[in-house]
Design a protein around this motif. Structure first.
Motif, PDB file in Angstrom:
ATOM      1  N   ALA B  33      33.609  67.870  63.368  1.00  0.00           N
ATOM      2  CA  ALA B  33      34.416  67.343  64.471  1.00  0.00           C
ATOM      3  C   ALA B  33      33.776  66.120  65.132  1.00  0.00           C
ATOM      4  O   ALA B  33      34.471  65.186  65.531  1.00  0.00           O
ATOM      5  CB  ALA B  33      34.645  68.433  65.515  1.00  0.00           C
ATOM      6  N   THR B  34      32.455  66.129  65.247  1.00  0.00           N
ATOM      7  CA  THR B  34      31.789  64.983  65.879  1.00  0.00           C
ATOM      8  C   THR B  34      31.903  63.737  65.006  1.00  0.00           C
ATOM      9  O   THR B  34      32.169  62.636  65.506  1.00  0.00           O
ATOM     10  CB  THR B  34      30.299  65.304  66.129  1.00  0.00           C
ATOM     11  OG1 THR B  34      30.226  66.486  66.911  1.00  0.00           O
ATOM     12  CG2 THR B  34      29.622  64.174  66.862  1.00  0.00           C
ATOM     13  N   VAL B  35      31.741  63.934  63.718  1.00  0.00           N
ATOM     14  CA  VAL B  35      31.899  62.801  62.802  1.00  0.00           C
ATOM     15  C   VAL B  35      33.350  62.316  62.825  1.00  0.00           C
ATOM     16  O   VAL B  35      33.619  61.119  62.747  1.00  0.00           O
ATOM     17  CB  VAL B  35      31.476  63.192  61.369  1.00  0.00           C
ATOM     18  CG1 VAL B  35      31.672  62.016  60.417  1.00  0.00           C
ATOM     19  CG2 VAL B  35      30.028  63.632  61.355  1.00  0.00           C
ATOM     20  N   ASP B  37      35.299  62.285  65.350  1.00  0.00           N
ATOM     21  CA  ASP B  37      35.431  61.424  66.536  1.00  0.00           C
ATOM     22  C   ASP B  37      34.979  59.998  66.207  1.00  0.00           C
ATOM     23  O   ASP B  37      35.678  59.021  66.495  1.00  0.00           O
ATOM     24  CB  ASP B  37      34.562  61.945  67.689  1.00  0.00           C
ATOM     25  CG  ASP B  37      35.047  63.268  68.258  1.00  0.00           C
ATOM     26  OD1 ASP B  37      36.170  63.670  67.919  1.00  0.00           O
ATOM     27  OD2 ASP B  37      34.304  63.875  69.031  1.00  0.00           O
TER      28      ASP B  37
END
Lengths: 255, 178
Positions: B33-35, B37
């Motif tokens: 999920a962070t990637v 973003d």
């Protein structure tokens, strides 16, 4: 060859022979109607679509739009793209920091004409919900102004900006353009329209310019510059508020 | 005929409506999920930079997802593998937001988890066709692969997902909520 729905359902369920599968897949290449039938009959589509229906959270998207590359805190490429975001963000209280693009900007220079074009492009991603969700405490806002003023080397007149009758002050954050700081001060208009007052301090100075009303990327702007700082008020499509507030801000920041 | 400036404006104004699709695709590509973003934001900026290259009359979402995949393959994928040593997905981290309070949510979370555990190639194909609603032909264009490959990837993914559905239905609800 015409395939019945039963045959297509069997194909989708993996219940046909390898040869039948290959025949159907070959037939789809030249038959859009067959493709549409398969897509409509596929029982897995609804199931998977529902599994992703809640993603992403709207607040996550608002956060993405807020992110930008940090300025001058380290050499280009010094930060890995992944895994450091929370660590670095934590070191700048009240300052929104996104590292993901820093290395990319360093290796892939922007072709935009100047900082105002970049500001306009960024502002285009703002919608009323972006600023509506921002509700900093007075202390947090003061801290944001303190950090931003130090980096941009200018008194940002927090008191005056908080008291603008036309706009509600939401946030001050530091962005960057070509290795120089760019402060974005976000406001919300009475109808929710996001408005930004941006101040840029390039390393090699600017030519002084008087207040000028214009339009960038379909957004109304009021811009001017001193020998050290560039100023741009931008947002919405109504020229009236931008002219009124821009004139007021020009009086505050023209020297 | 639209001017380059107007085309550029159209691309920019179309971005907010496409953010969700870009993010989901970025998630399918990266499994993180962070990637996702980061990838979403860089896709937006690249699209703004390259807006003049968008061909009027073509599908903006497909164009944006092509950019997203290009950035992933050319800039981020190797970096993620280097850092994590793999592209394995940890769907539990992503499921916390879904709050499976009722049976349908539990089931959705399980399907989501299983999709995210598919190999990257199947995951991206499933996302494009089943979630974003692209046809086989359109998905093949975005992924730059033959249409037959799209269909065979989906067939494999369907088998795996069906196996999961079968396993899930055979387990009592209490066991699924633990």
């Amino acid at each position: 060859m015409t395939y019945t729905d039963d045959v297509l359902r069997s194909y989708l369920a993996g219940e046909v022979t390898a040869q039948q599968s290959a025949d159907i897949e070959a037939a789809v290449i030249g038959d859009s109607a067959l493709e549409a039938r398969l897509l409509a009959l596929d029982p897995m589509a609804d199931r998977v679509r529902q599994a992703f229906a809640a993603l992403p959270d709207p607040s996550r998207l608002a956060g993405i739009m807020d992110r930008a590359h940090v300025v001058g805190q380290s050499a280009p490429g010094a930060f890995p793209v992944f895994g450091k975001l929370s660590l670095v963000a934590a070191s700048f209280v009240g300052l929104l920091v996104g590292l993901c693009l820093y290395g990319w900007f360093a290796t892939t220079p922007s072709k935009a004409a100047d900082w105002q074009e970049q500001v306009a492009a960024y502002q285009m991603l703002y919608v009323p919900a972006t600023v509506a969700a921002i509700t900093p405490s007075p202390d947090a806002l003061t801290e944001q102004f303190k950090v931003a003023a130090a980096l941009i080397d200018l008194d940002l007149e927090q008191g005056a900006l908080s008291a603008l009758p036309e706009l509600t002050l939401k946030r001050a954050q530091v962005l960057g353009f070509r290795d120089a700081p760019l402060v974005q001060i976000a406001f919300s208009a009475p109808d929710g329209t996001p408005i930004a007052f941006c101040i840029y301090r390039p390393n090699d100075g600017l030519a002084q310019a008087d207040l000028q009303m214009s339009e960038l990327s379909g957004l109304r702007t009021a811009g001017w510059s001193t020998q050290t700082h560039g100023f741009l008020l931008i947002g919405g499509t109504d020229p009236g508020p931008i002219q009124d507030v821009g004139t007021h801000l020009f009086g505050l920041f023209k020297t | 005929m639209k001017t380059p400036k107007k085309i550029s404006q159209d691309v920019r104004s179309g971005l907010p409506d496409n953010l969700g699709s870009i993010w989901r695709f970025a998630l399918a590509l990266s499994g993180d999920a962070t990637v996702a973003d980061d990838l979403t934001q860089s896709t937006c900026l690249r699209a703004i930079e390259k807006a003049g290259q968008f061909r009027v009359g073509t599908n903006l979402t497909a164009w944006l997802l092509t950019i997203c995949r290009s950035i992933w393959l050319n800039q981020l994928r190797a970096q993620k593998i280097r850092i994590t040593q793999s592209l394995d997905v940890t769907p539990e981290n992503l499921l916390c937001d879904m709050q499976p309070e009722i049976e349908t949510h539990i089931f959705a979370a399980q399907v989501f988890s299983q999709v995210m555990q598919l190999p990257e190639a199947q995951r991206e194909t499933v996302l494009l066709v089943y979630v974003e609603g692209f046809g086989y032909r359109e998905a093949a264009g975005i992924l730059d692969i033959p249409i037959g490959t799209v269909m065979s990837r989906l067939a494999t993914a369907r088998r795996k997902l069906a196996d999961l559905a079968k396993e899930t239905s055979e387990r009592p609800v209490e066991a699924r909520t633990r």
